[in-house]
Design an enzyme around this catalytic site. Structure first.
Site, PDB file in Angstrom:
ATOM      1  N   CYS A 394       0.825  -1.214   0.000  1.00  0.00           N
ATOM      2  CA  CYS A 394       0.000   0.000   0.000  1.00  0.00           C
ATOM      3  C   CYS A 394       0.853   1.256   0.000  1.00  0.00           C
ATOM      4  O   CYS A 394       0.375   2.337  -0.356  1.00  0.00           O
ATOM      5  CB  CYS A 394      -0.941  -0.004   1.206  1.00  0.00           C
ATOM      6  SG  CYS A 394      -2.279  -1.198   1.035  1.00  0.00           S
ATOM      7  N   LYS A 397       1.149   3.396  -3.318  1.00  0.00           N
ATOM      8  CA  LYS A 397       0.076   4.221  -3.862  1.00  0.00           C
ATOM      9  C   LYS A 397       0.570   5.629  -4.170  1.00  0.00           C
ATOM     10  O   LYS A 397       1.474   6.138  -3.515  1.00  0.00           O
ATOM     11  CB  LYS A 397      -1.103   4.308  -2.865  1.00  0.00           C
ATOM     12  CG  LYS A 397      -1.937   3.047  -2.771  1.00  0.00           C
ATOM     13  CD  LYS A 397      -3.095   3.218  -1.817  1.00  0.00           C
ATOM     14  CE  LYS A 397      -4.104   4.243  -2.296  1.00  0.00           C
ATOM     15  NZ  LYS A 397      -4.783   3.820  -3.528  1.00  0.00           N
ATOM     16  N   THR A 424     -17.430  10.386  -5.237  1.00  0.00           N
ATOM     17  CA  THR A 424     -17.596  10.175  -3.799  1.00  0.00           C
ATOM     18  C   THR A 424     -16.321   9.585  -3.227  1.00  0.00           C
ATOM     19  O   THR A 424     -15.432   9.171  -3.955  1.00  0.00           O
ATOM     20  CB  THR A 424     -18.775   9.229  -3.503  1.00  0.00           C
ATOM     21  OG1 THR A 424     -18.418   7.901  -3.906  1.00  0.00           O
ATOM     22  CG2 THR A 424     -20.038   9.669  -4.244  1.00  0.00           C
ATOM     23  N   ASP A 444      -8.479  -5.730 -18.994  1.00  0.00           N
ATOM     24  CA  ASP A 444      -7.223  -5.652 -19.741  1.00  0.00           C
ATOM     25  C   ASP A 444      -6.264  -4.759 -18.982  1.00  0.00           C
ATOM     26  O   ASP A 444      -6.679  -3.783 -18.348  1.00  0.00           O
ATOM     27  CB  ASP A 444      -7.445  -5.082 -21.144  1.00  0.00           C
ATOM     28  CG  ASP A 444      -7.617  -6.162 -22.190  1.00  0.00           C
ATOM     29  OD1 ASP A 444      -6.704  -7.002 -22.309  1.00  0.00           O
ATOM     30  OD2 ASP A 444      -8.659  -6.178 -22.865  1.00  0.00           O
ATOM     31  N   ASP A 467     -13.382  -5.516 -26.074  1.00  0.00           N
ATOM     32  CA  ASP A 467     -13.929  -6.820 -25.702  1.00  0.00           C
ATOM     33  C   ASP A 467     -15.447  -6.768 -25.569  1.00  0.00           C
ATOM     34  O   ASP A 467     -16.136  -7.755 -25.850  1.00  0.00           O
ATOM     35  CB  ASP A 467     -13.312  -7.296 -24.386  1.00  0.00           C
ATOM     36  CG  ASP A 467     -11.887  -7.796 -24.559  1.00  0.00           C
ATOM     37  OD1 ASP A 467     -11.538  -8.192 -25.686  1.00  0.00           O
ATOM     38  OD2 ASP A 467     -11.128  -7.780 -23.582  1.00  0.00           O
ATOM     39  N   ASP A 606     -12.535  -9.721 -31.405  1.00  0.00           N
ATOM     40  CA  ASP A 606     -11.591  -8.651 -31.724  1.00  0.00           C
ATOM     41  C   ASP A 606     -10.202  -9.252 -31.871  1.00  0.00           C
ATOM     42  O   ASP A 606      -9.883 -10.282 -31.280  1.00  0.00           O
ATOM     43  CB  ASP A 606     -11.615  -7.525 -30.690  1.00  0.00           C
ATOM     44  CG  ASP A 606     -11.217  -7.975 -29.297  1.00  0.00           C
ATOM     45  OD1 ASP A 606     -11.362  -9.174 -28.978  1.00  0.00           O
ATOM     46  OD2 ASP A 606     -10.777  -7.129 -28.505  1.00  0.00           O
TER      47      ASP A 606
END
Length: 729
Positions: A394, A397, A424, A444, A467, A606
């Site tokens: 973490c 980040k 929010t 993806d 996709d 695709d």
């Protein structure tokens, strides 16, 4: 691509001579902690010294152009292919033609000049201006092909106009086109040059029967399209404007101090008089002592510019630019001859002078070809600005301030039923799903193959949405998973804002709401999206369902894997080919899905990482059919086969080529083409299988939606007597 950590953004706008040379110099001695970005409206930069030779037919276009993608890749700079629409020097931002905003800490301008057409009312349908030089070759090609051009007039009797009219006359001589030429100048021929040079150039004009009209002023008749030469109608089918320039509007209309003609006022150190973090060079700069707008000065300014950018950023002394008082001038004369001029020396002319000029010009261009430098290892930032050690977990980040700043101006499209999203502070998105709709979901994620966040964000979003379109689902919502480079938080915020602005642009176009996501920092920029789509069960497309006698329709050319591999190989890259590839990657599959939504599509997918043959093989396996492909009909991106023949291939190519065990090819299908058919695609097209009777109607529907398509084959009864599922014809 791993990018060294940085804390400062240096932005170069314009790919002129000074910037191209300065990039080489800065690459060989990088500025600690500085990230360089070059912005140009064109992927190549024309060398003005070879322009007459190009027009005359002595050079191919590629010989006269600096490949800016390749230059930036070799020098470790980022390249943004866009034009600047506004410059806010007080806010340290520029607005780009793609709608995005780019921030900077230091700025350098080498944007050239625009023709001053005020004598003829600022525009005229008959007039072709030589400036900007970067696009003149393309504009000249279009213009010269008009069969009604029988008398061309070149306005401007300086070196540029004189060389240009001789070059055009030589081209028409080679093509045996009966065109007459005139050269008009408000003063005398070649002002500032010696009498001997003027006399030699007059003889060359006479040799081509070019009518020289000195002391002739070209204007526009009142309230009319008629152009006048000394108040008499100018009898010409076309006019090439090669005199008078002014600053480009973006610069002239900015808060930078500019003189009356819109050129940036700079001091002897090439620094803006009003904004000390802005430098200007070349034709766009107004120097303390006025200089002619000539490339010979811009080339000499490059070294001073590179030194002063480094000195200003590192708080070291700057040095002044001192224009050369004397320089060698080599004027081409249409054919492979030239006239040499230098103060204090006798004028020389002949074929040997052309060879001399040709060697000098080619030596200059070699600086941007095979002799491009390899970027030195970026030195560590000074201790006062040292980058911190980077955490994992973490702790990786992106900081909250950089994140909030980056997301502050985003305006994602809002779909009904979304109760918690990016607007929010909740921990997860809350969505009401429509009754009777199937949830179609895909994920993806991939590392950046271009270091331009806005473009990469757009491509990453389109690739993910593809996709959903491949299954005929309507995009509804998306979650982002973004990694930005280990840079100073200020730069991270800029990158994240641009990446998300690009992604939201494409998500909004698709009617897809960005509802949240996750951001981390790492050694390489990356992006991915979890996308949600909706559709009634009965309208979904699948890979199963293809039927014998179906036609196979493909909507995008192949070759993006090869083209991106060429970019990684450096000197294999060609900017025009790469630009076409990136444009293709930015084409959404949404319009193709919309066009085909009401048609009886039996199967669809695709084209992505497994290449065309790999994805068609999936349809064969799922539908229990075989296929035959007309390889002549399969569209390829420009230069794809050439690059493959040069040994360029994606890292997945060998793995993907294993599918050829399930293919049978005629001898005329080359190995290079087989590789292209196996090439892994990013943001590739859609392939449809549908009844042959609907083929023409389907292509019409696609064309109406702006989608290019090709019928590339048909579906066969399953081959029960061999290993081949796909036959290459």
């Amino acid at each position: 691509m791993n990018i060294p950590p940085a804390h400062t953004d240096l932005l170069l706008i314009g790919g002129g001579h000074s910037h191209c040379l300065a990039l080489r110099m800065l690459a060989m001695q990088p500025i600690p902690g500085v990230r360089i970005t070059l912005v140009s409206s064109d992927p190549t930069s024309a060398y003005s010294g070879m322009l007459p030779g190009l027009i005359a037919g002595h050079y191919a276009p590629a010989e006269t152009q600096v490949d800016l993608y390749r230059l930036c890749l070799a020098t470790g700079a980022r390249f943004v292919h866009a034009s600047v629409t506004s410059l806010a020097a007080d806010q340290h931002t520029v607005q780009l033609s793609d709608g995005s905003t780019l921030g900077y800490d230091w700025l350098s301008l080498d944007v050239g000049a625009t023709p001053d057409l005020s004598p003829i009312g600022d525009s005229h349908p008959q007039v072709l201006a030589v400036k900007p030089v970067a696009t003149f070759w393309q504009r000249w090609q279009q213009w010269r092909n008009h069969a009604d051009k029988h008398h061309l007039a070149v306005v401007g009797g300086g070196a540029g106009g004189t060389e240009m009219v001789l070059a055009m006359a030589e081209y028409c001589r080679q093509q045996q086109r009966p065109v007459t030429f005139s050269l008009l100048t408000g003063g005398t021929l070649l002002p500032g040059y010696g009498a001997a040079v003027q006399a030699r150039m007059r003889r060359h004009l006479q040799r081509y029967n070019i009518q020289l009209q000195e002391h002739t002023r070209v204007t526009r008749a009142d309230n009319a399209e008629t152009l006048l030469a000394n108040d008499q109608p100018l009898p010409a089918d076309g006019i090439v404007w090669c005199t008078g320039v002014r600053g480009i509007p973006v610069v002239a209309n900015s808060s930078l101090a500019c003189e009356a003609q819109g050129f940036v006022k700079v001091d002897a150190q090439l620094r803006s008089l009003s904004h000390p973090r802005v430098f200007a060079t070349g034709d766009c700069a107004a120097f303390p002592s006025p200089l002619p707008k000539a490339g010979v000065y811009a080339v000499r300014q490059a070294g001073v510019l590179a030194h002063n950018l480094r000195a200003a950023i590192t708080e070291a002394p700057l040095k002044p630019y001192r224009p050369q008082r004397h320089f060698l001038s080599l004027l081409s004369t249409g054919d492979k001859q030239a006239v040499a001029s230098r103060t204090g020396l006798p004028a020389l002319s002949g074929k040997f002078v052309w060879r001399w000029k040709d060697r000098i010009d080619r030596r200059f261009m070699d600086k941007f070809g095979i002799d491009l430098p390899t970027m030195s290892a970026t030195p560590s930032a000074p201790s006062s600005q040292a980058m911190p050690l980077h955490c994992a977990g973490c702790g990786a980040k992106v900081g909250s301030q950089a994140l909030s700043d980056a997301l502050a101006d985003l305006q994602p499209h809002l779909n009904a039923g979304i109760h918690a999203g990016v607007d929010t502070a909740d921990d997860a998105a809350v969505i009401d799903w429509p009754a009777g709709q199937r949830l179609v979901q895909s994920l993806d994620h991939f590392p950046a193959f271009v270091d331009e966040p806005y473009r990469f964000g757009r491509i990453a979003a389109l690739h993910s949405l593809s996709d959903l379109y491949a299954m005929n689902a309507r995009p509804h919502s998306a979650l982002a998973n973004i990694t930005v480079n280990w840079h100073h938080p200020k730069l991270q915020g800029r990158d994240l804002q641009r990446l998300m602005a690009g992604a939201v642009r494409e998500l909004n176009r698709a009617g897809c709401t960005l509802v949240g996501g996750h951001t981390t920092e790492g050694p390489q920029m990356a992006a991915g999206f979890t996308v949600n789509g909706s559709a009634p069960a009965g309208v979904l497309w699948h890979k199963r369902g293809a039927q014998p006698d179906d036609v196979i329709i493909l909507t995008k050319p192949l070759g993006s894997g090869v083209q991106l591999a060429a970019m990684m190989h450096g000197n294999a890259l060609r900017s025009p080919w790469l630009a076409a590839t990136l444009d293709s990657l930015l084409l959404s599959n949404g319009p193709a899905c919309d066009a085909m939504g009401s048609l009886p599509v039996h199967a669809c997918t695709d084209i992505t990482g497994f290449g065309l043959l790999g994805h068609l093989h999936e349809i064969c396996q799922q539908s229990d059919v075989s296929m035959t492909l007309d390889t002549d009909k399969i569209p390829l991106l420009p230069g794809t086969l050439t690059l493959i023949q040069e040994g360029i291939a994606s890292t997945l190519s060998d793995t993907n080529r294993q599918i050829l065990m399930h293919c049978q090819a005629r001898e005329r299908v080359s190995e290079a083409l087989k590789t292209a058919l196996c090439d892994p695609q990013t943001s590739g097209g859609l392939v449809f299988c549908l009844p042959a009777a609907m083929s023409e109607h389907a292509q019409q529907q696609l064309a109406q939606n702006g989608v290019k398509s090709a019928v590339i084959g048909k579906v066969l009864v399953k081959n029960r007597h061999g290993d081949a599922d796909i036959f290459l014809q």
